[in-house]
Write a protein that holds these residues in place. Structure first.
Motif, PDB file in Angstrom:
ATOM      1  N   ALA A 141       0.827  -1.274  -0.188  1.00 47.19           N
ATOM      2  CA  ALA A 141       0.027  -0.084   0.050  1.00 47.19           C
ATOM      3  C   ALA A 141       0.995   1.148   0.041  1.00 47.19           C
ATOM      4  CB  ALA A 141      -0.878   0.088   1.117  1.00 47.19           C
ATOM      5  N   LEU A 142       2.106   1.236   0.816  1.00 47.42           N
ATOM      6  CA  LEU A 142       2.812   2.488   0.916  1.00 47.42           C
ATOM      7  C   LEU A 142       3.744   2.524  -0.286  1.00 47.42           C
ATOM      8  CD1 LEU A 142       3.783   2.482   4.785  1.00 47.42           C
ATOM      9  CD2 LEU A 142       2.072   3.842   3.358  1.00 47.42           C
ATOM     10  N   LEU A 143       4.192   1.539  -0.737  1.00 41.59           N
ATOM     11  CA  LEU A 143       5.535   1.579  -1.718  1.00 41.59           C
ATOM     12  C   LEU A 143       5.126   1.436  -3.381  1.00 41.59           C
ATOM     13  CD1 LEU A 143       7.896  -0.514   0.331  1.00 41.59           C
ATOM     14  CD2 LEU A 143       7.994   1.969  -0.065  1.00 41.59           C
ATOM     15  N   ALA A 144       3.740   0.573  -3.627  1.00 38.03           N
ATOM     16  CA  ALA A 144       3.618   0.359  -4.995  1.00 38.03           C
ATOM     17  C   ALA A 144       2.551   1.815  -5.432  1.00 38.03           C
ATOM     18  CB  ALA A 144       2.635  -0.745  -5.194  1.00 38.03           C
ATOM     19  N   PRO A 145       2.624   1.845  -6.665  1.00 39.31           N
ATOM     20  CA  PRO A 145       1.736   3.002  -7.270  1.00 39.31           C
ATOM     21  C   PRO A 145       0.227   2.834  -6.509  1.00 39.31           C
ATOM     22  CG  PRO A 145       2.891   1.737  -8.859  1.00 39.31           C
ATOM     23  CD  PRO A 145       3.144   1.013  -7.662  1.00 39.31           C
ATOM     24  N   PRO A 146      -0.305   3.910  -5.747  1.00 42.01           N
ATOM     25  CA  PRO A 146      -1.475   3.660  -5.432  1.00 42.01           C
ATOM     26  C   PRO A 146      -2.822   3.085  -6.217  1.00 42.01           C
ATOM     27  CG  PRO A 146      -0.367   5.803  -4.855  1.00 42.01           C
ATOM     28  CD  PRO A 146       0.303   5.207  -5.582  1.00 42.01           C
ATOM     29  N   LEU A 147      -2.796   3.893  -7.386  1.00 40.82           N
ATOM     30  CA  LEU A 147      -3.971   3.722  -8.361  1.00 40.82           C
ATOM     31  C   LEU A 147      -4.102   2.077  -8.660  1.00 40.82           C
ATOM     32  CD1 LEU A 147      -3.914   6.464 -10.893  1.00 40.82           C
ATOM     33  CD2 LEU A 147      -5.465   6.266  -8.812  1.00 40.82           C
ATOM     34  N   ALA A 148      -2.694   1.550  -8.771  1.00 42.57           N
ATOM     35  CA  ALA A 148      -2.847  -0.062  -9.051  1.00 42.57           C
ATOM     36  C   ALA A 148      -2.928  -0.791  -7.732  1.00 42.57           C
ATOM     37  CB  ALA A 148      -1.660  -0.298  -9.959  1.00 42.57           C
ATOM     38  N   ALA A 149      -2.260  -0.299  -6.811  1.00 39.67           N
ATOM     39  CA  ALA A 149      -2.076  -1.134  -5.565  1.00 39.67           C
ATOM     40  C   ALA A 149      -3.097  -1.482  -4.636  1.00 39.67           C
ATOM     41  CB  ALA A 149      -0.962  -0.875  -4.834  1.00 39.67           C
ATOM     42  N   ALA A 150      -3.782  -0.068  -4.327  1.00 36.07           N
ATOM     43  CA  ALA A 150      -4.871   0.010  -3.394  1.00 36.07           C
ATOM     44  C   ALA A 150      -5.875  -0.854  -3.503  1.00 36.07           C
ATOM     45  CB  ALA A 150      -5.234   1.391  -3.346  1.00 36.07           C
ATOM     46  N   PRO A 151      -6.486  -0.922  -4.725  1.00 29.48           N
ATOM     47  CA  PRO A 151      -7.670  -1.845  -4.833  1.00 29.48           C
ATOM     48  C   PRO A 151      -7.390  -3.211  -4.475  1.00 29.48           C
ATOM     49  CG  PRO A 151      -7.371  -0.351  -6.693  1.00 29.48           C
ATOM     50  CD  PRO A 151      -6.339  -0.230  -6.068  1.00 29.48           C
ATOM     51  N   ALA A 165      -8.961  -5.209  -1.568  1.00 28.90           N
ATOM     52  CA  ALA A 165      -9.456  -6.412  -1.669  1.00 28.90           C
ATOM     53  C   ALA A 165      -9.149  -7.801  -1.006  1.00 28.90           C
ATOM     54  CB  ALA A 165      -9.637  -6.643  -3.105  1.00 28.90           C
ATOM     55  N   ALA A 166      -7.661  -7.589  -0.936  1.00 30.97           N
ATOM     56  CA  ALA A 166      -6.943  -8.932  -0.309  1.00 30.97           C
ATOM     57  C   ALA A 166      -7.213  -8.904   1.211  1.00 30.97           C
ATOM     58  CB  ALA A 166      -5.787  -9.026  -0.647  1.00 30.97           C
ATOM     59  N   ALA A 167      -7.167  -7.512   2.071  1.00 33.67           N
ATOM     60  CA  ALA A 167      -7.298  -7.607   3.205  1.00 33.67           C
ATOM     61  C   ALA A 167      -8.849  -7.791   3.881  1.00 33.67           C
ATOM     62  CB  ALA A 167      -6.924  -6.052   3.939  1.00 33.67           C
ATOM     63  N   SER A 168      -9.604  -7.270   2.868  1.00 30.36           N
ATOM     64  CA  SER A 168     -11.242  -7.610   3.336  1.00 30.36           C
ATOM     65  C   SER A 168     -11.420  -9.008   2.894  1.00 30.36           C
ATOM     66  CB  SER A 168     -12.036  -6.621   2.126  1.00 30.36           C
ATOM     67  OG  SER A 168     -11.629  -5.448   2.292  1.00 30.36           O
ATOM     68  N   ALA A 169     -10.874  -9.657   1.947  1.00 31.06           N
ATOM     69  CA  ALA A 169     -11.239 -11.080   1.730  1.00 31.06           C
ATOM     70  C   ALA A 169     -10.783 -11.950   2.895  1.00 31.06           C
ATOM     71  CB  ALA A 169     -10.566 -11.526   0.513  1.00 31.06           C
ATOM     72  N   ALA A 170      -9.316 -11.427   3.350  1.00 36.89           N
ATOM     73  CA  ALA A 170      -8.778 -12.234   4.525  1.00 36.89           C
ATOM     74  C   ALA A 170      -9.672 -12.241   5.852  1.00 36.89           C
ATOM     75  CB  ALA A 170      -7.334 -11.723   4.608  1.00 36.89           C
ATOM     76  N   ALA A 171     -10.195 -10.881   5.840  1.00 41.74           N
ATOM     77  CA  ALA A 171     -10.757 -10.945   7.228  1.00 41.74           C
ATOM     78  C   ALA A 171     -12.317 -11.358   7.005  1.00 41.74           C
ATOM     79  CB  ALA A 171     -10.897  -9.404   7.520  1.00 41.74           C
ATOM     80  N   VAL A 172     -12.960 -10.871   5.970  1.00 47.79           N
ATOM     81  CA  VAL A 172     -14.321 -11.345   6.200  1.00 47.79           C
ATOM     82  C   VAL A 172     -14.412 -12.925   5.528  1.00 47.79           C
ATOM     83  CG1 VAL A 172     -16.567 -11.024   4.871  1.00 47.79           C
ATOM     84  CG2 VAL A 172     -15.144  -9.180   5.603  1.00 47.79           C
ATOM     85  N   LEU A 173     -13.682 -13.361   4.580  1.00 46.88           N
ATOM     86  CA  LEU A 173     -14.032 -14.819   4.081  1.00 46.88           C
ATOM     87  C   LEU A 173     -13.148 -15.777   4.815  1.00 46.88           C
ATOM     88  CD1 LEU A 173     -14.243 -13.993   0.226  1.00 46.88           C
ATOM     89  CD2 LEU A 173     -15.946 -14.014   1.615  1.00 46.88           C
ATOM     90  N   GLY A 174     -11.619 -15.211   5.079  1.00 49.91           N
ATOM     91  CA  GLY A 174     -10.835 -16.214   5.851  1.00 49.91           C
ATOM     92  C   GLY A 174     -11.120 -16.321   7.263  1.00 49.91           C
ATOM     93  N   ALA A 175     -11.117 -15.299   7.867  1.00 47.82           N
ATOM     94  CA  ALA A 175     -11.293 -15.232   9.326  1.00 47.82           C
ATOM     95  C   ALA A 175     -12.659 -15.111   9.828  1.00 47.82           C
ATOM     96  CB  ALA A 175     -10.297 -14.100   9.952  1.00 47.82           C
ATOM     97  N   ARG A 176     -13.647 -15.044   8.910  1.00 45.00           N
ATOM     98  CA  ARG A 176     -14.899 -15.001   9.203  1.00 45.00           C
ATOM     99  C   ARG A 176     -15.390 -13.704  10.122  1.00 45.00           C
ATOM    100  NH1 ARG A 176     -16.673 -20.534   8.019  1.00 45.00           N
ATOM    101  NH2 ARG A 176     -15.932 -20.768   5.866  1.00 45.00           N
ATOM    102  N   VAL A 177     -14.572 -12.823  10.156  1.00 44.76           N
ATOM    103  CA  VAL A 177     -15.034 -11.413  10.622  1.00 44.76           C
ATOM    104  C   VAL A 177     -16.439 -11.113  10.108  1.00 44.76           C
ATOM    105  CG1 VAL A 177     -14.527  -9.070  11.114  1.00 44.76           C
ATOM    106  CG2 VAL A 177     -12.842 -10.779  11.282  1.00 44.76           C
ATOM    107  N   PRO A 178     -17.511 -10.500  10.931  1.00 41.06           N
ATOM    108  CA  PRO A 178     -18.693 -10.347  10.317  1.00 41.06           C
ATOM    109  C   PRO A 178     -18.296  -9.206   9.246  1.00 41.06           C
ATOM    110  CG  PRO A 178     -18.882 -10.448  12.644  1.00 41.06           C
ATOM    111  CD  PRO A 178     -17.498 -10.679  12.568  1.00 41.06           C
ATOM    112  N   ALA A 179     -19.009  -9.293   8.369  1.00 34.81           N
ATOM    113  CA  ALA A 179     -18.888  -8.432   7.156  1.00 34.81           C
ATOM    114  C   ALA A 179     -19.524  -6.975   7.454  1.00 34.81           C
ATOM    115  CB  ALA A 179     -19.671  -8.789   5.850  1.00 34.81           C
TER     116      ALA A 179
END
Lengths: 248, 224
Positions: free
Chosen positions: A32-42, A46-60
């Motif tokens: 997030a900090l080092l890669a070009p934000p327009l390409a990296a941020a989505p 998405a990876a962090a949200s998927a890990a939390a919600v789909l992987g760890a089953r944090v309530p969406a």
């Protein structure tokens, strides 16, 4: 929010994977900090949200609702970056360069906030403090972290109760009364925090507390495989961001 | 008022963390010394941290990728001193970042510098200066709490201006811009926090003078 995030960290499916999740989140934060934000941020978000919600089953609902507050701050902050100030003529104006900076900064910050929230919702406090201990953070700081953590929730509940009681007695009907009652609430909270500290001290002393507060964490279920996956996902995100960023 | 997670470019985040480190190392040393001399202070300092957390969790939105709230740093600094309060402030900021999605881990150094270090040391300087020139203690506490809030806000504005210089006017114009937009929420808040701190000290003095003076002799008869 305080209680919800903490409860989530202690009940999610990956709560015993503190090490791999720290590696995963550190990797994503690096992207997030080092890669070009327009390409990296989505990808990062998405990876962090998927890990939390789909992987760890944090309530969406909890995860995305919590993100709304910082998202509001980011949206208003972006406006300030779009505005340029000409000091010579004391004039405000819209700046294209400022808008580009605002977009990049907002995307980077949104990705960063999502990663931090993912970490906070998955790794319980005792586990990240254990990771800090391994990183040789001074023991006195870790001890302070654990003790502050123990007092946070009690004081938060006390403060809410005090404010509710004042509200029920119409304690905020005028600005003057509201100000006086806010001061009373803070003073009472301070005294209660001292009383709690004294009680906690007696309780811990009875258990032989001197200068280290041992906290039992559930045994880690991390394996080489989980560490590898935790490192691989941010690496893939970084590659995708660099490839897409180069094409833009 | 804390800078959001990921808001600062990575070089600035590292730079502010490096700038904060010497103060934190000094604070940890002072904390160790204090706890060696007075082990019972450990839980009081922790309670002070919890108190600061709850107080500073009262957020107001601002328009600079940040938000505003009473910091409680002036109050804490008068009680525990600036070195220890810088460590306590850093701990509080860490919990705010993780449990309230408020501030951030990458911006912890910058937020620590503005709130816990610049805010804390300025509060301490005002508190000592007020004592030296024999200002009324209530006025000194008001100035320490309010001005430390304003110092925090000025330092945060400079941090943001250095990271995002104005395309036309550079860092100077950007600083003016951020100071201007923060002022809307921060100046009234600083005055409110100053008044609130004096009221709190008065209440503590009248209802719990012995308890407070027991661990913070500097406050004995402080707010009048």
């Amino acid at each position: 929010m305080l209680h919800a995030i903490d409860a989530c960290a202690h009940t999610n499916r990956w709560r015993t994977q503190g090490g791999p999740m720290a590696l995963f989140c550190a990797g994503l934060m690096g992207c997030a900090l080092l890669a070009p934000p327009l390409a990296a941020a989505p990808f990062v978000a998405a990876a962090a949200s998927a890990a939390a919600v789909l992987g760890a089953r944090v309530p969406a609902a909890l995860f995305f609702r919590t993100l709304l507050v910082p998202a509001g701050f980011l949206a208003t902050g972006a406006l300030a970056l779009c505005v340029t100030l000409d000091l010579e003529h004391a004039r405000l104006g819209f700046s294209g360069a400022g808008a580009a900076t605002a977009l990049a900064t907002t995307l980077r910050a949104a990705a960063g906030v999502t990663v931090t929230l993912c970490f906070a919702c998955i790794v319980p406090t005792a586990q990240w403090i254990a990771l800090l201990r391994r990183a040789r953070v001074p023991a006195v700081v870790l001890d302070l972290l654990l003790l502050v953590y123990r007092t946070l929730f009690v004081l938060d509940a006390e403060f809410l109760a005090i404010r509710r009681a004042q509200d029920n007695r119409l304690g905020f009907r005028t600005a003057r009364v509201a100000g006086r009652n806010a001061a009373r609430a803070v003073a009472v909270l301070f005294l209660r925090s001292l009383q709690r500290a004294a009680r906690l001290e007696r309780g811990l002393a009875a258990r032989g507390y001197v200068d280290r507060l041992p906290v039992l964490t559930p045994p880690s279920t991390a394996t080489r495989h989980t560490y590898a996956v935790a490192a691989l996902v941010p690496a893939l995100v970084a590659v995708a961001a660099v490839v897409l960023g180069a094409g833009q | 008022m804390h800078i959001m997670e990921g808001y600062l470019p990575v070089t600035h985040a590292i730079g502010w963390t490096a700038a904060s480190l010497p103060f934190l190392v000094w604070g940890v040393k002072k904390l160790k010394d204090r706890l060696r001399d007075d082990p019972e202070a450990r839980l009081l300092i922790a309670a002070g941290g919890g108190f600061t957390f709850v107080l500073s969790a009262l957020k107001l939105p601002s328009v600079t990728g940040s938000c505003s709230h009473p910091t409680g740093i002036g109050f804490g600094t008068v009680l525990f001193g600036p070195a220890i309060m810088s460590v306590v402030g850093c701990v509080v900021l860490l919990f705010q970042a993780l449990l309230l999605a408020h501030g951030g881990l990458t911006t912890l150094g910058a937020n620590c510098f503005s709130m816990a270090i610049a805010g804390g040391y300025s509060a301490w300087a005002i508190w000592r200066l007020g004592g030296a020139v024999r200002l009324p203690p209530g006025l000194t506490i008001f100035l320490a709490a309010a001005l430390s809030d304003l110092v925090t806000y000025c330092v945060t504005s400079v941090q943001l201006a250095l990271a995002f210089p104005d395309p036309v006017g550079g860092v100077a114009a950007s600083t003016v811009k951020f100071l201007g937009v923060f002022a809307v929420t921060q100046v009234p808040l600083a005055i409110s926090e100053g008044l609130l701190t004096v009221l709190v000290m008065n209440l503590l003095r009248s209802h719990a003078g012995e308890i407070v003076a027991g661990f913070a002799p500097a406050l004995k008869g402080a707010a009048r």
